[in-house]
Write an enzyme that holds these catalytic residues in place. Structure first.
Site, PDB file in Angstrom:
ATOM      1  N   GLU A  89       0.859  -1.193   0.000  1.00 27.13           N
ATOM      2  CA  GLU A  89       0.000   0.000   0.000  1.00 27.13           C
ATOM      3  C   GLU A  89       0.890   1.236   0.000  1.00 27.13           C
ATOM      4  O   GLU A  89       2.078   1.138   0.322  1.00 27.13           O
ATOM      5  CB  GLU A  89      -0.894   0.002   1.250  1.00 27.13           C
ATOM      6  CG  GLU A  89      -1.878  -1.144   1.263  1.00 27.13           C
ATOM      7  CD  GLU A  89      -2.783  -1.124   2.492  1.00 27.13           C
ATOM      8  OE1 GLU A  89      -2.713  -0.166   3.291  1.00 27.13           O
ATOM      9  OE2 GLU A  89      -3.551  -2.081   2.634  1.00 27.13           O
ATOM     10  N   PRO A  90       0.308   2.414  -0.298  1.00 29.96           N
ATOM     11  CA  PRO A  90       1.135   3.623  -0.323  1.00 29.96           C
ATOM     12  C   PRO A  90       1.913   3.823   0.987  1.00 29.96           C
ATOM     13  O   PRO A  90       3.065   4.245   0.965  1.00 29.96           O
ATOM     14  CB  PRO A  90       0.111   4.741  -0.549  1.00 29.96           C
ATOM     15  CG  PRO A  90      -1.019   4.067  -1.271  1.00 29.96           C
ATOM     16  CD  PRO A  90      -1.072   2.666  -0.755  1.00 29.96           C
ATOM     17  N   GLY A 116       4.889  -0.490   2.617  1.00 28.54           N
ATOM     18  CA  GLY A 116       5.718  -1.208   1.646  1.00 28.54           C
ATOM     19  C   GLY A 116       6.533  -2.244   2.395  1.00 28.54           C
ATOM     20  O   GLY A 116       6.086  -3.368   2.630  1.00 28.54           O
ATOM     21  N   SER A 117       7.729  -1.825   2.839  1.00 27.07           N
ATOM     22  CA  SER A 117       8.545  -2.731   3.652  1.00 27.07           C
ATOM     23  C   SER A 117       7.833  -3.074   4.961  1.00 27.07           C
ATOM     24  O   SER A 117       7.947  -4.189   5.465  1.00 27.07           O
ATOM     25  CB  SER A 117       9.887  -2.079   3.968  1.00 27.07           C
ATOM     26  OG  SER A 117      10.578  -1.786   2.773  1.00 27.07           O
ATOM     27  N   THR A 155       1.418  -6.245  -9.326  1.00 26.29           N
ATOM     28  CA  THR A 155       1.701  -6.854 -10.628  1.00 26.29           C
ATOM     29  C   THR A 155       0.389  -7.464 -11.136  1.00 26.29           C
ATOM     30  O   THR A 155      -0.251  -8.231 -10.416  1.00 26.29           O
ATOM     31  CB  THR A 155       2.796  -7.934 -10.464  1.00 26.29           C
ATOM     32  OG1 THR A 155       3.966  -7.299  -9.966  1.00 26.29           O
ATOM     33  CG2 THR A 155       3.099  -8.639 -11.780  1.00 26.29           C
ATOM     34  N   GLY A 174      30.241   2.143 -25.572  1.00 27.92           N
ATOM     35  CA  GLY A 174      29.132   2.974 -26.061  1.00 27.92           C
ATOM     36  C   GLY A 174      27.936   2.133 -26.479  1.00 27.92           C
ATOM     37  O   GLY A 174      26.776   2.506 -26.249  1.00 27.92           O
ATOM     38  N   GLU A 210       9.601  -7.918  -3.499  1.00 31.51           N
ATOM     39  CA  GLU A 210       9.698  -9.134  -2.664  1.00 31.51           C
ATOM     40  C   GLU A 210      10.634  -8.900  -1.479  1.00 31.51           C
ATOM     41  O   GLU A 210      11.339  -9.806  -1.040  1.00 31.51           O
ATOM     42  CB  GLU A 210      10.201 -10.321  -3.490  1.00 31.51           C
ATOM     43  CG  GLU A 210       9.203 -10.846  -4.481  1.00 31.51           C
ATOM     44  CD  GLU A 210       8.205 -11.806  -3.869  1.00 31.51           C
ATOM     45  OE1 GLU A 210       7.011 -11.671  -4.177  1.00 31.51           O
ATOM     46  OE2 GLU A 210       8.606 -12.654  -3.073  1.00 31.51           O
TER      47      GLU A 210
HETATM   48  C1  LIG Z   1       7.524  -3.260 -10.316  1.00 27.46           C
HETATM   49  C2  LIG Z   1       6.991  -3.603  -8.979  1.00 27.46           C
HETATM   50  C3  LIG Z   1       6.177  -4.709  -8.828  1.00 27.46           C
HETATM   51  C4  LIG Z   1       5.661  -5.026  -7.572  1.00 27.46           C
HETATM   52  N1  LIG Z   1       4.775  -6.060  -7.440  1.00 27.46           N
HETATM   53  C5  LIG Z   1       4.110  -6.212  -6.273  1.00 27.46           C
HETATM   54  C6  LIG Z   1       3.016  -7.131  -6.163  1.00 27.46           C
HETATM   55  O1  LIG Z   1       2.686  -7.830  -7.113  1.00 27.46           O
HETATM   56  N2  LIG Z   1       2.342  -7.187  -4.990  1.00 27.46           N
HETATM   57  C7  LIG Z   1       2.676  -6.425  -3.912  1.00 27.46           C
HETATM   58  O2  LIG Z   1       2.016  -6.517  -2.887  1.00 27.46           O
HETATM   59  N3  LIG Z   1       3.713  -5.548  -3.970  1.00 27.46           N
HETATM   60  C8  LIG Z   1       4.431  -5.430  -5.120  1.00 27.46           C
HETATM   61  N4  LIG Z   1       5.462  -4.515  -5.210  1.00 27.46           N
HETATM   62  C9  LIG Z   1       5.808  -3.709  -4.038  1.00 27.46           C
HETATM   63  C10 LIG Z   1       7.180  -3.991  -3.483  1.00 27.46           C
HETATM   64  O3  LIG Z   1       7.191  -5.211  -2.794  1.00 27.46           O
HETATM   65  C11 LIG Z   1       7.564  -2.784  -2.599  1.00 27.46           C
HETATM   66  O4  LIG Z   1       7.868  -1.728  -3.480  1.00 27.46           O
HETATM   67  C12 LIG Z   1       8.733  -3.074  -1.692  1.00 27.46           C
HETATM   68  O5  LIG Z   1       8.359  -3.966  -0.681  1.00 27.46           O
HETATM   69  C13 LIG Z   1       9.302  -1.815  -1.032  1.00 27.46           C
HETATM   70  O6  LIG Z   1       8.300  -1.037  -0.471  1.00 27.46           O
HETATM   71  P1  LIG Z   1       8.269   0.548  -0.772  1.00 27.46           P
HETATM   72  O7  LIG Z   1       8.339   0.711  -2.237  1.00 27.46           O
HETATM   73  O8  LIG Z   1       7.096   1.123  -0.071  1.00 27.46           O
HETATM   74  O9  LIG Z   1       9.600   1.106  -0.151  1.00 27.46           O
HETATM   75  P2  LIG Z   1       9.852   1.567   1.377  1.00 27.46           P
HETATM   76  O10 LIG Z   1       9.406   0.490   2.294  1.00 27.46           O
HETATM   77  O11 LIG Z   1       9.287   2.924   1.565  1.00 27.46           O
HETATM   78  O12 LIG Z   1      11.433   1.645   1.409  1.00 27.46           O
HETATM   79  C14 LIG Z   1      12.167   2.773   0.945  1.00 27.46           C
HETATM   80  C15 LIG Z   1      13.652   2.552   1.276  1.00 27.46           C
HETATM   81  O13 LIG Z   1      13.809   2.490   2.715  1.00 27.46           O
HETATM   82  C16 LIG Z   1      14.462   1.281   3.072  1.00 27.46           C
HETATM   83  N5  LIG Z   1      13.962   0.805   4.358  1.00 27.46           N
HETATM   84  C17 LIG Z   1      12.671   0.714   4.784  1.00 27.46           C
HETATM   85  N6  LIG Z   1      12.618   0.206   6.033  1.00 27.46           N
HETATM   86  C18 LIG Z   1      13.894  -0.049   6.402  1.00 27.46           C
HETATM   87  C19 LIG Z   1      14.503  -0.585   7.569  1.00 27.46           C
HETATM   88  N7  LIG Z   1      13.779  -0.995   8.614  1.00 27.46           N
HETATM   89  N8  LIG Z   1      15.850  -0.708   7.594  1.00 27.46           N
HETATM   90  C20 LIG Z   1      16.611  -0.311   6.551  1.00 27.46           C
HETATM   91  N9  LIG Z   1      16.090   0.201   5.417  1.00 27.46           N
HETATM   92  C21 LIG Z   1      14.751   0.330   5.331  1.00 27.46           C
HETATM   93  C22 LIG Z   1      14.118   0.300   1.946  1.00 27.46           C
HETATM   94  O14 LIG Z   1      15.045  -0.778   1.887  1.00 27.46           O
HETATM   95  C23 LIG Z   1      14.175   1.216   0.734  1.00 27.46           C
HETATM   96  O15 LIG Z   1      15.497   1.368   0.302  1.00 27.46           O
HETATM   97  C24 LIG Z   1       6.015  -4.230  -6.458  1.00 27.46           C
HETATM   98  C25 LIG Z   1       6.865  -3.130  -6.612  1.00 27.46           C
HETATM   99  C26 LIG Z   1       7.339  -2.800  -7.853  1.00 27.46           C
HETATM  100  C27 LIG Z   1       8.192  -1.563  -7.994  1.00 27.46           C
END
Ligand SMILES: Cc1cc2nc3c(=O)[nH]c(=O)nc-3n(C[C@H](O)[C@H](O)[C@H](O)COP(=O)(O)OP(=O)(O)OC[C@H]3O[C@@H](n4cnc5c(N)ncnc54)[C@H](O)[C@@H]3O)c2cc1C
Length: 405
Positions: free
Chosen positions: A131-132, A135-136, A164, A362, A385
């Site tokens: 969700e927005p 993520g992590s 996806t 290049g 993932e």
């Molecule tokens: C092309 C694509 C396909 C995807 N497909 C799916 C799907 O099918 N289903 C689904 O549910 N999701 C999907 N995702 C979501 C994906 O799993 C998330 O983008 C990912 O988990 C990271 O979450 P975020 O983008 O909110 O980044 P954030 O969680 O906001 O992280 C931003 C940065 O902060 C770092 N960070 C965050 N917390 C910590 C911590 N505790 N310690 C150290 N560093 C930290 C992260 O490593 C990252 O570098 C997809 C994403 C993309 C881009």
């Protein structure tokens, strides 16, 4: 008698060669076109379905292959062809694994086949967890599922992102919270059947890589699904919630985490496919490109880069195969070996594809050669993932037992 072997057996070799042919003859030649179009390559998914490569039966066979390496071998070959098309062909499996990991036998039998459709009428499925604002941190999910006892229905509201196949899927698997106070232990997964009112596609993302794979927001506005769409069933959920409320450990398996655990080595194998493809292009190029009167590979500086690339690819594959072998043999992942495999393979793909661009000079920077696409595609493998940082967190916690944040 030997008890240890890294040789894939004849069954695995036959599957590998079959998929390699499809990747070389069908996927690779179409890769640049679908990358530019940024659209789901339906004709290629259909062709894969006709050949039995896009089917529940095929993935189930590989998933239950007793060697454990059926899925990694399949993923590596398809993604060697192209990662965007590879993900378009295999994205459905993430939703299928969610049903396999959390569903009852009846739910698996009902929904898994519908996710793939038929060769005449192919379908895809989506797994919607992110969700927005979650993520992590999966425990921060806000999408809410409320039980309407009178109708035996669940009412789901929220916004998912990064899904996806989101919005174009026949079947969506949605992770939602049923008890926000319990964090990730208060979550459950739901099937949203085809055509359910209230589910719609939000923004479709324009991406840096894997552009043939559709990624979009999914909006859930008063979505009502029958009680039987709760994966695992209500009795199991109620028991799990009661344990969580009492603060009892055990059985409190988080729905989204269970899915990720099962799929991480497979995602690592996809990254290896990309890395191997870029390495092969770079090796050929280095042997034929002449500067200063000799092929550039005769410079140690270039040859050593290729030596490192190949070594890292093979090391990553060993980690992926180990994790897959452990999973099939029910070995406990005491050092988060699944996460290790995905971490190393993802980082390897980024490293190897960047080196490949450098070796092509290049030409590596242009779309006349495939390595810049492979480099763009590789970048997602340190993000989805579980990012590389999150994999390190999981590994660090597993090996230390310390509450590392
Ligand atoms: C092309 C694509 C396909 C995807 N497909 C799916 C799907 O099918 N289903 C689904 O549910 N999701 C999907 N995702 C979501 C994906 O799993 C998330 O983008 C990912 O988990 C990271 O979450 P975020 O983008 O909110 O980044 P954030 O969680 O906001 O992280 C931003 C940065 O902060 C770092 N960070 C965050 N917390 C910590 C911590 N505790 N310690 C150290 N560093 C930290 C992260 O490593 C990252 O570098 C997809 C994403 C993309 C881009």
């Amino acid at each position: 008698m030997t008890t240890f072997s890294l040789d894939p057996g004849p069954d695995q070799i036959a599957v590998r060669d079959w998929l390699h042919g499809f990747a070389a003859d069908v996927i690779r030649p179409a890769a640049a076109e679908w990358d530019e179009r940024e659209e789901t390559p339906w004709p290629i998914i259909q062709e894969a379905a006709k050949l039995g490569i896009y089917s529940l039966d095929f993935y189930a066979q590989q998933f239950f292959d007793p060697s454990g390496v059926g899925i990694p071998i399949a993923m590596e070959e398809l993604f060697w062809g192209d990662a965007g098309i590879g993900l378009a062909i295999t994205g459905t499996t993430l939703a299928a694994v969610a049903v396999l990991a959390n569903g009852t036998d009846e739910q698996i039998g009902t929904w898994a086949p519908q996710m793939f459709g038929t060769p005449e009428d192919v379908k895809v499925a989506a797994f919607c967890s992110s969700e927005p604002d979650a993520g992590s941190d999966v425990s921060a999910l806000r999408t809410r599922a409320v039980y309407d006892q009178a109708k035996d229905e669940w009412v789901i509201n929220g916004t998912k992102t990064w899904a996806t196949n989101g919005g174009i899927a026949h079947v969506h698997v949605v992770v939602a919270t049923v008890d926000p106070e319990l964090g990730s232990r208060g979550q459950a997964s739901f099937i949203v059947p085809p055509g359910t009112p209230g589910l719609s596609q939000g923004q479709k993302f324009k991406k840096h890589g894997i552009r043939a794979s559709h990624t979009a927001e999914v909006v859930l506005d008063g979505v009502r699904v029958p009680g039987h769409c709760l994966l695992g069933g209500k009795e199991k959920l109620d028991a799990r919630l009661a344990r969580a409320r009492e603060g009892t450990r055990g059985g409190g398996k988080n729905a989204a985490m269970a899915t990720f655990e099962a799929s991480r080595p497979a995602v690592g194998a996809q990254a290896i496919g990309i890395a191997r493809a870029a390495y092969e292009v770079a090796l050929d190029y280095a042997k034929t490109r002449v500067q200063f009167g000799k092929p550039i590979i005769e410079n140690q500086g270039v040859a050593f880069q290729l030596a490192d690339m190949k070594t890292r690819i093979d090391a990553a594959r060993l980690l992926v195969w180990r994790a897959s072998w452990m999973a099939v043999n029910n070995q406990p992942f005491t050092s988060a070996e699944g996460s290790m495999s995905k971490l190393y393979a993802g980082e390897t793909a980024k490293f190897v594809t960047a080196q490949a661009m450098q070796i092509l000079g290049g030409n590596g920077f242009t779309r006349e050669y495939p390595v810049e696409r492979m480099h763009r595609d590789s970048a997602i493998y340190t993000v989805f993932e579980g990012t590389s940082e999150i994999q390190r967190l999981v590994i660090a916690r597993a090996i230390s037992g310390a509450p590392i944040r």
